[in-house]
Each structure stands twice: as structure tokens, then as C-alpha cells.
Scaffold this motif. Structure first.
Motif, PDB file in Angstrom:
ATOM      1  N   SER A 275       0.687  -1.107   0.031  1.00 27.45           N
ATOM      2  CA  SER A 275       0.492  -0.013  -0.029  1.00 27.45           C
ATOM      3  C   SER A 275       0.600   1.399   0.047  1.00 27.45           C
ATOM      4  N   ASP A 276      -0.027   2.640  -0.976  1.00 31.78           N
ATOM      5  CA  ASP A 276       1.318   3.576  -0.973  1.00 31.78           C
ATOM      6  C   ASP A 276       1.788   3.416   0.918  1.00 31.78           C
ATOM      7  N   PRO A 277       0.487   3.977   2.387  1.00 30.36           N
ATOM      8  CA  PRO A 277       1.347   4.074   3.579  1.00 30.36           C
ATOM      9  C   PRO A 277       2.405   3.446   3.822  1.00 30.36           C
ATOM     10  N   GLN A 278       2.086   2.005   3.512  1.00 34.49           N
ATOM     11  CA  GLN A 278       3.345   1.521   3.674  1.00 34.49           C
ATOM     12  C   GLN A 278       4.955   1.500   2.820  1.00 34.49           C
ATOM     13  N   MET A 279       4.107   1.807   2.146  1.00 33.10           N
ATOM     14  CA  MET A 279       5.705   2.687   1.001  1.00 33.10           C
ATOM     15  C   MET A 279       5.716   3.745   1.708  1.00 33.10           C
ATOM     16  N   ALA A 280       5.484   4.342   2.352  1.00 33.96           N
ATOM     17  CA  ALA A 280       5.840   5.711   2.868  1.00 33.96           C
ATOM     18  C   ALA A 280       7.094   5.275   4.217  1.00 33.96           C
ATOM     19  N   ALA A 281       6.144   4.518   4.840  1.00 34.31           N
ATOM     20  CA  ALA A 281       7.226   4.601   5.991  1.00 34.31           C
ATOM     21  C   ALA A 281       8.452   3.625   5.933  1.00 34.31           C
ATOM     22  N   TRP A 282       8.532   2.611   4.680  1.00 32.63           N
ATOM     23  CA  TRP A 282       9.600   1.320   4.422  1.00 32.63           C
ATOM     24  C   TRP A 282      10.656   2.787   4.334  1.00 32.63           C
ATOM     25  N   ALA A 283       9.754   3.909   3.096  1.00 27.74           N
ATOM     26  CA  ALA A 283      11.602   4.382   2.702  1.00 27.74           C
ATOM     27  C   ALA A 283      11.759   5.761   3.387  1.00 27.74           C
ATOM     28  N   ARG A 284      10.668   6.093   4.565  1.00 27.69           N
ATOM     29  CA  ARG A 284      11.645   6.591   5.473  1.00 27.69           C
ATOM     30  C   ARG A 284      12.336   6.225   6.541  1.00 27.69           C
ATOM     31  N   ALA A 285      12.214   5.202   6.504  1.00 22.97           N
ATOM     32  CA  ALA A 285      13.294   3.898   7.766  1.00 22.97           C
ATOM     33  C   ALA A 285      14.693   3.749   6.768  1.00 22.97           C
ATOM     34  N   ALA A 286      14.139   4.017   5.298  1.00 14.07           N
ATOM     35  CA  ALA A 286      15.396   3.951   4.545  1.00 14.07           C
ATOM     36  C   ALA A 286      16.447   5.178   4.097  1.00 14.07           C
ATOM     37  N   GLY A 287      15.470   5.981   4.717  1.00 16.51           N
ATOM     38  CA  GLY A 287      15.563   7.161   4.744  1.00 16.51           C
ATOM     39  C   GLY A 287      15.926   7.626   2.894  1.00 16.51           C
ATOM     40  N   LEU A 288      14.449   7.302   2.226  1.00 16.31           N
ATOM     41  CA  LEU A 288      14.029   7.961   1.221  1.00 16.31           C
ATOM     42  C   LEU A 288      13.162   8.135   1.824  1.00 16.31           C
ATOM     43  N   ARG A 289      12.543   8.909   0.045  1.00 19.43           N
ATOM     44  CA  ARG A 289      10.671   9.858   0.399  1.00 19.43           C
ATOM     45  C   ARG A 289      10.151   9.401  -1.135  1.00 19.43           C
ATOM     46  N   VAL A 290       9.118   9.425  -0.951  1.00 17.90           N
ATOM     47  CA  VAL A 290       7.931   8.553  -2.165  1.00 17.90           C
ATOM     48  C   VAL A 290       8.097  10.035  -2.722  1.00 17.90           C
ATOM     49  N   SER A 291       8.635  10.432  -4.097  1.00 13.32           N
ATOM     50  CA  SER A 291       8.406  11.964  -4.494  1.00 13.32           C
ATOM     51  C   SER A 291       7.749  11.816  -5.782  1.00 13.32           C
ATOM     52  N   ALA A 292       7.019  10.419  -6.190  1.00 12.66           N
ATOM     53  CA  ALA A 292       6.109  10.432  -6.883  1.00 12.66           C
ATOM     54  C   ALA A 292       5.317   9.322  -6.650  1.00 12.66           C
ATOM     55  N   ALA A 293       4.038   9.054  -7.205  1.00 15.18           N
ATOM     56  CA  ALA A 293       3.343   7.595  -7.686  1.00 15.18           C
ATOM     57  C   ALA A 293       2.199   7.442  -8.148  1.00 15.18           C
ATOM     58  N   SER A 294       1.872   6.402  -9.130  1.00 15.14           N
ATOM     59  CA  SER A 294       0.840   6.686  -9.439  1.00 15.14           C
ATOM     60  C   SER A 294       0.237   5.171 -10.071  1.00 15.14           C
ATOM     61  N   SER A 295      -0.595   4.752  -9.873  1.00 15.68           N
ATOM     62  CA  SER A 295      -0.926   3.473 -10.044  1.00 15.68           C
ATOM     63  C   SER A 295      -1.492   3.749 -11.413  1.00 15.68           C
ATOM     64  N   PHE A 296      -2.171   2.055 -11.677  1.00 17.02           N
ATOM     65  CA  PHE A 296      -2.469   1.031 -12.929  1.00 17.02           C
ATOM     66  C   PHE A 296      -3.069   0.516 -13.173  1.00 17.02           C
ATOM     67  N   PRO A 297      -4.777   0.625 -12.871  1.00 15.11           N
ATOM     68  CA  PRO A 297      -5.417  -0.530 -12.978  1.00 15.11           C
ATOM     69  C   PRO A 297      -5.187  -1.629 -13.952  1.00 15.11           C
ATOM     70  N   PRO A 298      -6.349  -2.652 -13.574  1.00 13.68           N
ATOM     71  CA  PRO A 298      -5.752  -3.884 -14.472  1.00 13.68           C
ATOM     72  C   PRO A 298      -6.547  -3.572 -16.164  1.00 13.68           C
ATOM     73  N   SER A 299      -6.128  -4.228 -17.083  1.00 12.51           N
ATOM     74  CA  SER A 299      -6.789  -4.575 -18.381  1.00 12.51           C
ATOM     75  C   SER A 299      -8.327  -4.784 -18.435  1.00 12.51           C
ATOM     76  N   ASP A 300      -8.230  -5.703 -17.918  1.00 10.78           N
ATOM     77  CA  ASP A 300      -9.431  -6.678 -17.389  1.00 10.78           C
ATOM     78  C   ASP A 300     -10.316  -6.437 -16.080  1.00 10.78           C
ATOM     79  N   ALA A 301     -10.336  -5.055 -16.038  1.00 15.54           N
ATOM     80  CA  ALA A 301     -10.634  -5.380 -14.661  1.00 15.54           C
ATOM     81  C   ALA A 301     -11.517  -5.814 -13.430  1.00 15.54           C
ATOM     82  N   ALA A 302     -12.088  -7.501 -13.917  1.00 19.43           N
ATOM     83  CA  ALA A 302     -13.082  -8.251 -13.466  1.00 19.43           C
ATOM     84  C   ALA A 302     -11.731  -9.501 -12.920  1.00 19.43           C
ATOM     85  N   GLU A 303     -10.451  -9.612 -13.467  1.00 18.42           N
ATOM     86  CA  GLU A 303      -9.759 -10.366 -12.781  1.00 18.42           C
ATOM     87  C   GLU A 303      -8.273  -9.863 -12.559  1.00 18.42           C
TER      88      GLU A 303
END
Ligand code: SAM
Length: 320
Positions: A275-303
Motif C-alpha cells: 500500500s501507499d502508506p506502507q511504502m511511505a513508511a518503508w521509504a522513510r525508514a530507509a532514508g528515502l522519500r516517495v517523490s511520485a506515485a501512480s497506479s494502473f488498474p488492470p486491463s480486464d478489471a474483472a480479474e
């Protein structure tokens, strides 16, 4: 300041041998109840009861994921502080701690062996498998866009598989290095890169959870569809950051949270998406920060599955 009854509650929760063992194990990274049960050699209801007490007292945090639940030390608060303080005072040479650690190592080794067997089996058909049910084209376009205006000297592709990322980004780096622990995947990647005439990329056999310094330092690290094979992706990011040049960037591509439990059973997945919050926390703990995020739904949303692309920027103020 905390009330005395609150403090006593936290102390009570921590003041028991198995629970202290659990805190010590969780200090080494996020673990699933399933693995903790195996390591401690106690029944699952019992381990779950101990974990619930620790969670209720704020010493640990719980993250439910499908049929599994993951635990880690609480990030902050009295509980988190006390847990770290206690573990810090526990002797590294404590025989029980050493035994628990050894069991953790063998549980992880058995899982790695299972995953390796899976990847050995699918290596030849991976390029077909990897594109199923995800918006592959849109994701690759986003990856290309993310590096378009960067000058990348060394690119490190962790868990390179068949080398697709080295191939996709070939026009954007001077030197590419792919690391993978599967001989079969590496063999496929090697012949694919050679066939495509990509001579400025090489692939190596290696464990990305224990990167050799020889892998060098990169100004761009790509981790594409790899983190969900790890119980503790945050730990892997900490490791990976050691191989990142100051000011460098990581590109993480992985699934958004989902409920497809069968991916654990048949495809060696450990985490059901990130998840986004998980990634933000993991990044922070590693000395990194999330500078951009985007998501891509599946081509066939059903599955299908949604794929996320996270750009993590190294925080130069907090370096190695
Ligand atoms: C799902 S594949 C992704 C491959 C490639 N990045 C792609 O997207 O096509 C995951 C890869 O991670 C590799 N892998 C898993 N655990 C690893 C480890 N500890 N060290 C190195 N590679 C690992 C597997 O061998 C596999 O090739």
C-alpha cells in the motif's frame, strides 16, 4: 506524560518470556504469524494470543493481509520505545535469542528454496506470465517517463528475472547491472540481452537481500515485481539503499493491495500487494522519500491486478 496504569499495562504485556522473544524476533523485521509460530514451536492460537496482547498494549503493530497477518515493532509511542529499549538490552549471545534467529534463518531459507524452485520452473515462460492481467503497456510507459529526463550512469535492476527492465531502459543508462538469485532466470536474461544486442548491461547471480558491495553503486535502482516475494520489503529497501549513490533514485513497481490468496499458494508470493502508506513508511525508514506515485488498474478489471509505480528519492541529508 502517561498515566501509571497505562505504563503498567505496557510493562505487563512485555514482561513474559515468549513475548520478549517475539519482540526480539520482530526487531529483526516484519514477520507473519505463520512464520513466528514455526520459529517459536508453539501453537498458532497461543502465538496469536501473545501477539494480540503485545498489539493491544501498543508494543507491536499488526497488518492483516488476506489469510495472514504481519507484525512489526510499533513505530512510535511508549510501546515502540519500550520494545526497542528492551531488545537493545537483550544480549546478542542469549542462547534462546540465537536459537530463535537460527530458526528464522532456516524458515527463510526454506521459503527462498521454494521460491527459487518456482522461478526455475517458470523462467522460460516468464515473459508471457509477467504480462498477464496487468496494464503492462501503461506501466512500462510510466517507467520510461520516470527516467526520461534523467542521466543515468549506472542502473541496478534488483531481481532482474528475464532482464526486461534492462531491455526496456537500455537507451537510458551507460551501464546496466541485473542481479537475480535464479540461475534459470539469469540464463534467459543473458541470451535475451545478447539477442537484442544490449552489450552495456550484464546480469549476475546474487541474493538481493544480501547485496555484495561488488554490485557497485547506482544512481537508479529498479525493483520491478520483486518486493512482494519478501516478508519484509522495508528491510530489502534498507539493503538496496546501500547500493544507491547519494541523491539517487529508486523505482519500485509492484501490486497494489489485493486479495488473491492463491498467488501465495501457487506463485510464491508473500505479500498480497503493497500500500501507499506502507511504502511511505518503508521509504522513510530507509532514508528515502516517495517523490511520485501512480497506479494502473488492470486491463480486464474483472480479474486483474492494479500495479503501482513509486519513485523513491534518496534523502541526501540522511546518508549511509
Ligand atoms: C516476479 S520476478 C520479476 C522479474 C523482473 N523484475 C520482471 O519484472 O520481469 C521476481 C524475480 O525476483 C528474483 N528473486 C526473488 N528473490 C530474490 C533474491 N533474494 N535475490 C535475488 N533475486 C531474487 C526471482 O528469481 C525472480 O526472477
Amino acid at each position: 506524560m502517561s498515566e501509571a496504569t497505562d505504563l503498567v499495562g505496557v510493562l505487563r504485556a512485555a514482561g513474559e518470556t515468549t513475548r520478549l522473544r517475539l519482540l526480539a524476533l520482530l526487531a529483526d523485521g516484519e514477520q507473519s504469524v505463520k512464520d513466528l509460530t514455526e520459529i517459536l514451536g508453539q501453537s498458532q492460537p497461543r502465538v496469536s494470543r501473545h501477539l494480540k496482547l503485545l498489539a493491544d498494549a501498543g508494543l507491536v503493530r499488526r497488518n492483516a493481509e488476506g489469510a495472514w497477518a504481519y507484525y512489526g515493532l510499533a513505530d512510535d509511542g511508549i510501546g515502540g520505545d519500550l520494545a526497542r529499549w528492551l531488545v537493545g538490552r537483550l544480549a546478542e549471545a542469549d542462547p534462546e535469542r540465537q536459537r530463535d534467529r537460527q530458526r528464522l534463518v532456516s524458515v527463510r531459507a526454506a521459503q527462498q528454496a521454494q521460491a527459487a524452485a518456482y522461478f526455475a520452473k517458470v523462467a522460460d515462460s516468464w515473459d508471457l506470465l509477467r504480462s498477464l492481467h496487468v496494464a503492462e503497456e501503461a506501466v512500462e510507459a510510466a517507467i520510461l517517463a520516470a527516467v526520461a529526463d534523467r542521466s543515468v550512469d549506472t542502473l541496478l535492476d534488483l531481481g532482474t528475472g528475464t532482464g526486461r527492465m534492462l531491455e526496456l531502459l537500455a537507451g537510458h543508462y551507460r551501464r546496466g547491472i541485473g542481479v537475480d538469485s535464479s540461475r534459470e532466470m539469469i540464463a534467459v536474461a543473458r541470451s535475451k540481452l545478447a539477442a537484442a544486442g544490449i552489450n552495456h548491461a550484464q546480469v549476475r547471480l546474487g541474493d538481493i537481500a544480501d547485496l555484495e558491495p561488488a554490485a557497485g553503486r547506482a544512481d537508479l535502482i529498479v525493483i520491478h515485481q520483486v518486493l512482494h516475494y519478501f516478508d519484509d520489503p522495508g528491510r530489502l529497501l534498507i539493503q538496496a539503499r546501500q547500493a544507491l549513490r547519494p541523491g539517487g533514485e529508486m523505482l519500485i513497481v509492484d501490486f497494489a493491495p489485493h486479495e488473491l490468496e492463491f498467488l501465495r499458494i501457487h506463485h510464491a508470493h508473500r505479500r498480497l500487494g503493497l500500500s501507499d502508506p506502507q511504502m511511505a513508511a518503508w521509504a522513510r525508514a530507509a532514508g528515502l522519500r516517495v517523490s511520485a506515485a501512480s497506479s494502473f488498474p488492470p486491463s480486464d478489471a474483472a480479474e486483474g491486478l492494479t500495479v503501482c509505480v513509486w519513485q523513491l528519492t534518496d534523502d541526501p541529508g540522511d546518508h549511509h
